[in-house]
Design a protein around this motif. Structure first.
Motif, PDB file in Angstrom:
ATOM      1  N   ILE A   1      45.531  22.216  20.897  1.00  0.00           N
ATOM      2  CA  ILE A   1      46.780  22.962  20.798  1.00  0.00           C
ATOM      3  C   ILE A   1      47.863  22.045  20.241  1.00  0.00           C
ATOM      4  CG2 ILE A   1      48.478  24.360  22.040  1.00  0.00           C
ATOM      5  CD1 ILE A   1      45.661  25.525  22.212  1.00  0.00           C
ATOM      6  N   GLU A   2      48.352  22.376  19.051  1.00  0.00           N
ATOM      7  CA  GLU A   2      49.371  21.559  18.383  1.00  0.00           C
ATOM      8  C   GLU A   2      50.640  22.376  18.152  1.00  0.00           C
ATOM      9  OE1 GLU A   2      50.687  18.969  17.612  1.00  0.00           O
ATOM     10  OE2 GLU A   2      49.439  17.490  16.605  1.00  0.00           O
ATOM     11  N   ASP A   3      51.756  21.677  18.049  1.00  0.00           N
ATOM     12  CA  ASP A   3      53.001  22.365  17.717  1.00  0.00           C
ATOM     13  C   ASP A   3      53.098  22.619  16.216  1.00  0.00           C
ATOM     14  OD1 ASP A   3      53.237  19.660  17.118  1.00  0.00           O
ATOM     15  OD2 ASP A   3      55.177  19.390  18.097  1.00  0.00           O
ATOM     16  N   ILE A   4      52.781  21.590  15.438  1.00  0.00           N
ATOM     17  CA  ILE A   4      52.946  21.723  13.983  1.00  0.00           C
ATOM     18  C   ILE A   4      51.980  20.787  13.272  1.00  0.00           C
ATOM     19  CG2 ILE A   4      54.831  20.014  13.955  1.00  0.00           C
ATOM     20  CD1 ILE A   4      56.145  21.736  11.717  1.00  0.00           C
ATOM     21  N   ILE A   5      51.439  21.261  12.175  1.00  0.00           N
ATOM     22  CA  ILE A   5      50.644  20.389  11.318  1.00  0.00           C
ATOM     23  C   ILE A   5      51.378  20.247   9.994  1.00  0.00           C
ATOM     24  CG2 ILE A   5      48.428  20.034  10.173  1.00  0.00           C
ATOM     25  CD1 ILE A   5      47.141  21.552  12.501  1.00  0.00           C
ATOM     26  N   ASP A   6      51.676  19.002   9.685  1.00  0.00           N
ATOM     27  CA  ASP A   6      52.525  18.684   8.544  1.00  0.00           C
ATOM     28  C   ASP A   6      51.638  18.036   7.479  1.00  0.00           C
ATOM     29  OD1 ASP A   6      54.848  18.128   7.076  1.00  0.00           O
ATOM     30  OD2 ASP A   6      55.369  16.376   8.252  1.00  0.00           O
TER      31      ASP A   6
ATOM     32  N   ARG B   1      53.108  20.269   2.656  1.00  0.00           N
ATOM     33  CA  ARG B   1      53.164  18.806   2.755  1.00  0.00           C
ATOM     34  C   ARG B   1      51.826  18.162   3.102  1.00  0.00           C
ATOM     35  NH1 ARG B   1      57.380  15.510   3.933  1.00  0.00           N
ATOM     36  NH2 ARG B   1      56.318  14.892   5.837  1.00  0.00           N
ATOM     37  N   ARG B   2      50.762  18.955   3.076  1.00  0.00           N
ATOM     38  CA  ARG B   2      49.464  18.433   3.506  1.00  0.00           C
ATOM     39  C   ARG B   2      48.967  17.303   2.604  1.00  0.00           C
ATOM     40  NH1 ARG B   2      49.430  21.153   6.821  1.00  0.00           N
ATOM     41  NH2 ARG B   2      47.884  22.724   7.138  1.00  0.00           N
TER      42      ARG B   2
ATOM     43  N   PHE C   1      52.565  30.448  12.567  1.00  0.00           N
ATOM     44  CA  PHE C   1      53.387  30.734  11.394  1.00  0.00           C
ATOM     45  C   PHE C   1      53.231  29.657  10.332  1.00  0.00           C
ATOM     46  CE2 PHE C   1      55.826  32.172  15.146  1.00  0.00           C
ATOM     47  CZ  PHE C   1      56.011  33.521  14.853  1.00  0.00           C
ATOM     48  N   GLU C   2      53.217  30.100   9.088  1.00  0.00           N
ATOM     49  CA  GLU C   2      53.317  29.184   7.954  1.00  0.00           C
ATOM     50  C   GLU C   2      54.821  28.974   7.730  1.00  0.00           C
ATOM     51  OE1 GLU C   2      50.796  28.141   5.527  1.00  0.00           O
ATOM     52  OE2 GLU C   2      52.477  26.981   4.716  1.00  0.00           O
ATOM     53  N   ILE C   3      55.233  27.704   7.544  1.00  0.00           N
ATOM     54  CA  ILE C   3      56.668  27.478   7.290  1.00  0.00           C
ATOM     55  C   ILE C   3      56.856  26.658   6.017  1.00  0.00           C
ATOM     56  CG2 ILE C   3      57.286  27.610   9.748  1.00  0.00           C
ATOM     57  CD1 ILE C   3      57.768  24.513   9.577  1.00  0.00           C
ATOM     58  N   PRO C   4      58.027  26.799   5.384  1.00  0.00           N
ATOM     59  CA  PRO C   4      58.292  25.986   4.190  1.00  0.00           C
ATOM     60  C   PRO C   4      58.570  24.539   4.563  1.00  0.00           C
ATOM     61  CG  PRO C   4      60.210  27.318   4.738  1.00  0.00           C
ATOM     62  CD  PRO C   4      59.120  27.740   5.678  1.00  0.00           C
TER      63      PRO C   4
END
Ligand code: IMP
Ligand code: MG
Length: 190
Positions: free
Chosen positions: A104-109, A140-141, A152-155
């Protein structure tokens, strides 16, 4: 950084996802996990600290005999940039051999942090290993990441709230907002 309201007015540019929008999406993810793990007892491995709000809401909507474990890692880099160098601060309490693990992650950058985690966890021979992340900043991957559950996908913006921080601040915002990071850096670190 003293007056919280003042900080928000000054540095939060916009609300990206409201409390209601988050809850709705979290329910959808929980439903899919309920279906996919029917009859199983998954271990949810939460990455401290950012994922804790997400974990708390998500698991209350999952109807499975799951267990929780926590891992803490430190990614090196100034302010908001990951360099890929990662240090394990706190390891899991229990072995995961033969278990069905959901990270469980908050965000993958850039993907560098999760990539390190996957390698570390795969080496312990879980039966299955999937990623569940609230946010995906895929523009940014730097390394490919296979995400089973994505909120959600975010910019390419810097977001805070609902667990996500900037220098440990703003985690307790109930929504996800876009931080005016240039202004923060200029005012506090310039
Ligand atoms: P990655 O290794 O570049 O994928 O970095 C992932 C980590 O960087 C996340 O777990 C966060 O701690 C942090 N991060 C990346 N983008 C953001 C953001 O927009 N807001 C807050 N933290 C972020
Ligand atoms: Mg994190």
């Amino acid at each position: 950084m003293n007056d919280f309201r003042e900080l928000i007015q000054k540095y939060i540019k916009e609300v990206l996802f409201s409390e209601d929008e988050i809850q709705l999406r979290v329910s959808e993810l929980a439903e899919r996990i309920n279906e996919d793990y029917q009859g199983l007892e998954p271990v949810l491995v939460a990455v401290l600290k950012g994922s804790t709000y997400f974990l708390s809401d998500l698991t209350r909507k999952i109807e499975l005999p799951l267990s929780l474990d926590f891992i803490a890692i430190q990614s090196y880099g100034a302010h908001s940039e990951t360099t890929g160098a990662v240090k394990l601060l706190k390891d899991l309490d229990e072995p995961i051999e033969g278990r069905d693990v959901i990270i469980i992650e908050d965000i993958i950058d850039t993907g560098l942090t999760i990539n390190y985690l996957i390698r570390s966890l795969k080496a312990r021979s879980p039966r299955s290993l999937r990623i569940c992340t609230l946010l995906d900043k895929s523009a940014r991957r730097l390394v490919p990441v296979e995400i089973a559950y994505r909120g959600f996908e975010i910019p390419d913006v810097f977001v805070v709230g609902y667990g996500l921080d900037f220098e440990q601040k703003f985690r307790n915002l109930p929504y996800i907002g876009v931080l005016d990071i240039d202004r923060v850096v200029e005012d506090f670190y310039g």
